[in-house]
Write a protein that holds these residues in place. Sequence first.
Motif, PDB file in Angstrom:
ATOM      1  N   ARG A  77     -18.794  -4.905  -1.711  1.00  0.00           N
ATOM      2  CA  ARG A  77     -19.272  -5.796  -0.657  1.00  0.00           C
ATOM      3  C   ARG A  77     -18.263  -5.907   0.502  1.00  0.00           C
ATOM      4  NH1 ARG A  77     -23.646  -8.987  -1.865  1.00  0.00           N
ATOM      5  NH2 ARG A  77     -24.387  -8.905  -4.022  1.00  0.00           N
ATOM      6  N   LEU A  78     -17.086  -5.310   0.316  1.00  0.00           N
ATOM      7  CA  LEU A  78     -16.061  -5.391   1.352  1.00  0.00           C
ATOM      8  C   LEU A  78     -16.147  -4.192   2.286  1.00  0.00           C
ATOM      9  CD1 LEU A  78     -12.984  -6.449  -0.833  1.00  0.00           C
ATOM     10  CD2 LEU A  78     -14.618  -7.929   0.336  1.00  0.00           C
ATOM     11  N   THR A  79     -15.560  -4.340   3.451  1.00  0.00           N
ATOM     12  CA  THR A  79     -15.450  -3.201   4.362  1.00  0.00           C
ATOM     13  C   THR A  79     -14.403  -2.232   3.816  1.00  0.00           C
ATOM     14  OG1 THR A  79     -13.725  -4.232   5.704  1.00  0.00           O
ATOM     15  CG2 THR A  79     -16.031  -4.688   6.313  1.00  0.00           C
ATOM     16  N   GLU A  80     -14.398  -1.034   4.331  1.00  0.00           N
ATOM     17  CA  GLU A  80     -13.429  -0.032   3.867  1.00  0.00           C
ATOM     18  C   GLU A  80     -11.999  -0.493   4.111  1.00  0.00           C
ATOM     19  OE1 GLU A  80     -12.288   4.681   4.664  1.00  0.00           O
ATOM     20  OE2 GLU A  80     -14.158   3.848   5.458  1.00  0.00           O
ATOM     21  N   GLU A  81     -11.759  -1.149   5.229  1.00  0.00           N
ATOM     22  CA  GLU A  81     -10.423  -1.641   5.556  1.00  0.00           C
ATOM     23  C   GLU A  81      -9.989  -2.746   4.599  1.00  0.00           C
ATOM     24  OE1 GLU A  81      -6.930  -1.320   7.507  1.00  0.00           O
ATOM     25  OE2 GLU A  81      -8.725  -0.103   7.872  1.00  0.00           O
ATOM     26  N   GLU A  82     -10.912  -3.664   4.276  1.00  0.00           N
ATOM     27  CA  GLU A  82     -10.589  -4.759   3.350  1.00  0.00           C
ATOM     28  C   GLU A  82     -10.327  -4.227   1.947  1.00  0.00           C
ATOM     29  OE1 GLU A  82     -13.191  -8.448   5.289  1.00  0.00           O
ATOM     30  OE2 GLU A  82     -14.168  -6.993   3.960  1.00  0.00           O
ATOM     31  N   ARG A  83     -11.134  -3.259   1.529  1.00  0.00           N
ATOM     32  CA  ARG A  83     -10.976  -2.664   0.194  1.00  0.00           C
ATOM     33  C   ARG A  83      -9.640  -1.921   0.104  1.00  0.00           C
ATOM     34  NH1 ARG A  83     -15.670  -0.646  -0.009  1.00  0.00           N
ATOM     35  NH2 ARG A  83     -15.232   1.481   0.693  1.00  0.00           N
ATOM     36  N   LYS A  84      -9.296  -1.192   1.155  1.00  0.00           N
ATOM     37  CA  LYS A  84      -8.044  -0.437   1.178  1.00  0.00           C
ATOM     38  C   LYS A  84      -6.846  -1.380   1.119  1.00  0.00           C
ATOM     39  CE  LYS A  84      -5.536   2.999   3.937  1.00  0.00           C
ATOM     40  NZ  LYS A  84      -5.539   3.808   5.179  1.00  0.00           N
ATOM     41  N   ILE A  86      -6.619  -4.309  -0.360  1.00  0.00           N
ATOM     42  CA  ILE A  86      -6.462  -4.853  -1.718  1.00  0.00           C
ATOM     43  C   ILE A  86      -5.901  -3.798  -2.665  1.00  0.00           C
ATOM     44  CG2 ILE A  86      -7.731  -5.706  -3.732  1.00  0.00           C
ATOM     45  CD1 ILE A  86      -9.609  -7.140  -1.801  1.00  0.00           C
ATOM     46  N   ILE A  87      -6.468  -2.591  -2.613  1.00  0.00           N
ATOM     47  CA  ILE A  87      -6.063  -1.534  -3.545  1.00  0.00           C
ATOM     48  C   ILE A  87      -4.624  -1.085  -3.285  1.00  0.00           C
ATOM     49  CG2 ILE A  87      -6.506   0.839  -4.266  1.00  0.00           C
ATOM     50  CD1 ILE A  87      -8.447  -1.181  -5.419  1.00  0.00           C
ATOM     51  N   THR A  88      -4.247  -0.894  -2.039  1.00  0.00           N
ATOM     52  CA  THR A  88      -2.874  -0.450  -1.744  1.00  0.00           C
ATOM     53  C   THR A  88      -1.853  -1.526  -2.096  1.00  0.00           C
ATOM     54  OG1 THR A  88      -3.187  -1.175   0.559  1.00  0.00           O
ATOM     55  CG2 THR A  88      -3.527   1.157   0.078  1.00  0.00           C
ATOM     56  N   ARG A  89      -2.270  -2.779  -2.123  1.00  0.00           N
ATOM     57  CA  ARG A  89      -1.368  -3.873  -2.496  1.00  0.00           C
ATOM     58  C   ARG A  89      -1.172  -3.954  -4.013  1.00  0.00           C
ATOM     59  NH1 ARG A  89      -4.149  -9.280  -1.568  1.00  0.00           N
ATOM     60  NH2 ARG A  89      -5.022  -8.693  -3.594  1.00  0.00           N
ATOM     61  N   ASP A  90      -2.247  -3.728  -4.768  1.00  0.00           N
ATOM     62  CA  ASP A  90      -2.218  -4.017  -6.202  1.00  0.00           C
ATOM     63  C   ASP A  90      -2.222  -2.785  -7.108  1.00  0.00           C
ATOM     64  OD1 ASP A  90      -2.246  -6.694  -5.592  1.00  0.00           O
ATOM     65  OD2 ASP A  90      -4.402  -6.945  -5.867  1.00  0.00           O
ATOM     66  N   VAL A  91      -2.550  -1.605  -6.571  1.00  0.00           N
ATOM     67  CA  VAL A  91      -2.681  -0.407  -7.407  1.00  0.00           C
ATOM     68  C   VAL A  91      -1.808   0.710  -6.842  1.00  0.00           C
ATOM     69  CG1 VAL A  91      -4.287   1.219  -8.486  1.00  0.00           C
ATOM     70  CG2 VAL A  91      -5.082  -1.071  -7.886  1.00  0.00           C
ATOM     71  N   ALA A  92      -1.134   1.432  -7.729  1.00  0.00           N
ATOM     72  CA  ALA A  92      -0.323   2.585  -7.332  1.00  0.00           C
ATOM     73  C   ALA A  92      -0.694   3.763  -8.211  1.00  0.00           C
ATOM     74  CB  ALA A  92       1.161   2.274  -7.449  1.00  0.00           C
ATOM     75  N   ILE A  93      -0.511   4.967  -7.695  1.00  0.00           N
ATOM     76  CA  ILE A  93      -0.869   6.175  -8.447  1.00  0.00           C
ATOM     77  C   ILE A  93       0.279   7.178  -8.403  1.00  0.00           C
ATOM     78  CG2 ILE A  93      -1.996   7.279  -6.463  1.00  0.00           C
ATOM     79  CD1 ILE A  93      -4.067   8.425  -8.468  1.00  0.00           C
ATOM     80  N   ILE A  94       0.464   7.864  -9.533  1.00  0.00           N
ATOM     81  CA  ILE A  94       1.432   8.948  -9.636  1.00  0.00           C
ATOM     82  C   ILE A  94       0.633  10.223  -9.863  1.00  0.00           C
ATOM     83  CG2 ILE A  94       3.468   9.813 -10.839  1.00  0.00           C
ATOM     84  CD1 ILE A  94       3.695   6.971 -12.074  1.00  0.00           C
ATOM     85  N   PHE A  95       0.776  11.204  -8.986  1.00  0.00           N
ATOM     86  CA  PHE A  95       0.043  12.454  -9.125  1.00  0.00           C
ATOM     87  C   PHE A  95       0.821  13.436  -9.989  1.00  0.00           C
ATOM     88  CE2 PHE A  95      -1.654  10.696  -5.132  1.00  0.00           C
ATOM     89  CZ  PHE A  95      -3.007  10.725  -5.430  1.00  0.00           C
ATOM     90  N   GLN A  96       0.134  14.478 -10.455  1.00  0.00           N
ATOM     91  CA  GLN A  96       0.728  15.400 -11.419  1.00  0.00           C
ATOM     92  C   GLN A  96       1.686  16.408 -10.792  1.00  0.00           C
ATOM     93  OE1 GLN A  96      -2.260  18.374 -12.942  1.00  0.00           O
ATOM     94  NE2 GLN A  96      -3.688  17.054 -11.899  1.00  0.00           N
ATOM     95  N   GLU A  97       1.697  16.547  -9.482  1.00  0.00           N
ATOM     96  CA  GLU A  97       2.612  17.485  -8.829  1.00  0.00           C
ATOM     97  C   GLU A  97       3.493  16.720  -7.847  1.00  0.00           C
ATOM     98  OE1 GLU A  97       0.295  20.551  -7.061  1.00  0.00           O
ATOM     99  OE2 GLU A  97      -0.452  21.322  -8.965  1.00  0.00           O
ATOM    100  N   PRO A  98       4.607  16.153  -8.339  1.00  0.00           N
ATOM    101  CA  PRO A  98       5.445  15.318  -7.467  1.00  0.00           C
ATOM    102  C   PRO A  98       6.041  16.064  -6.288  1.00  0.00           C
ATOM    103  CG  PRO A  98       6.573  15.820  -9.541  1.00  0.00           C
ATOM    104  CD  PRO A  98       5.151  16.269  -9.698  1.00  0.00           C
ATOM    105  N   MET A  99       6.348  17.353  -6.465  1.00  0.00           N
ATOM    106  CA  MET A  99       6.961  18.115  -5.375  1.00  0.00           C
ATOM    107  C   MET A  99       6.046  18.211  -4.156  1.00  0.00           C
ATOM    108  SD  MET A  99       9.997  18.998  -6.402  1.00  0.00           S
ATOM    109  CE  MET A  99      10.506  20.403  -5.434  1.00  0.00           C
TER     110      MET A  99
END
Length: 329
Positions: A77-84, A86-99
């Motif tokens: 129900r949120l705009t893309e900016e509002e959703r982004k 919240i997620i960037t504040r509370d969620v972090a991701i580590i990808f499989q190829e750090p380099m």
Amino acid sequence: MNLLDVKNLSITLQSTAEPILAVDRVSLSIKEGEFRGLVGESGSGKSLLAKAIMGVLDDKWKVEADRFHWQGIDLLRLTEEERKKIITRDVAIIFQEPMSCLDPTNTIGEQIEEAIDSKQLSGYFWQKAQQRRKAAIKLLHKVGIKKHTLVAKSYPHQLTTTLCQRVMIAMALARRPKLLIADEPTASMEPANQAQIFRLLASLNQLKSMSVLLISHELDKISHWTDNLTVMYSGQFVEAGTTAQIFKTPFHPYTKALIASTPTPQKQWQKKARLETLPGTIPVLQHLPIGCRLGPRCPNARKKCVTAPQIRSYHGHQVSCHFSHKDEY
């Protein structure tokens, strides 16, 4: 309380020909302080699901869901900016190829300092710069890097893959996330280094009450660290439950095959014996089977399998199969 609550999430590839349903109505929930594993063969849609949660898929992918809640907030129900935000504040991701994820033109110290949230700092700008450096050193120590001075002054190509992965974890922790998504964090690492990364994630989960979603195609390696497991196959939900439940009584033929193909000291293997495997390979996106996508490889396949099975729950142990018990064959 559920941090993340996703129900019937589908991801469609908008191709020039017909749209391709890459992820088909998958549900996933993660509680506060939970350590959940997400397993399946390469091509099962695990990374797509993680990227959909983060909102980093490009325009060629269409994401739909019946429910997509973060801490009770309906993100749909949120705009893309509002959703982004919240997620960037509370969620972090580590990808499989750090380099490939680190900036080759900046030092490690500069990249970690940039990742630190300004809200954690106070005072004048020169005081904030000093605070950033101290915070970056603290993060490097937290992920087990003792030679912080040397690492901070280095560029990514001057470090090993294991050190770069630790740096990626430090950058993910810089914003103090509530959920950390680790997508194949130990790919191409030696077993000793893999164990170090898993122990680090487990300690963050236990000491900081940080929820962790650990994604892997190797069931045996993550089973020692996770509380709960979700199994995917070819973009579909297969089975979910506690790690103990799934290993003790796997209901789905795919989960049984994954466990059976895992060598353990308890199993008596004859010399040059073949591992137990399902025939065939995981289907490509352009030629997905209808109904249950395991059908062409499943030893229990019947005519009924051309329709997608409903999810059944047995005391919290969920399975998506028409024939999850022998008396149903």
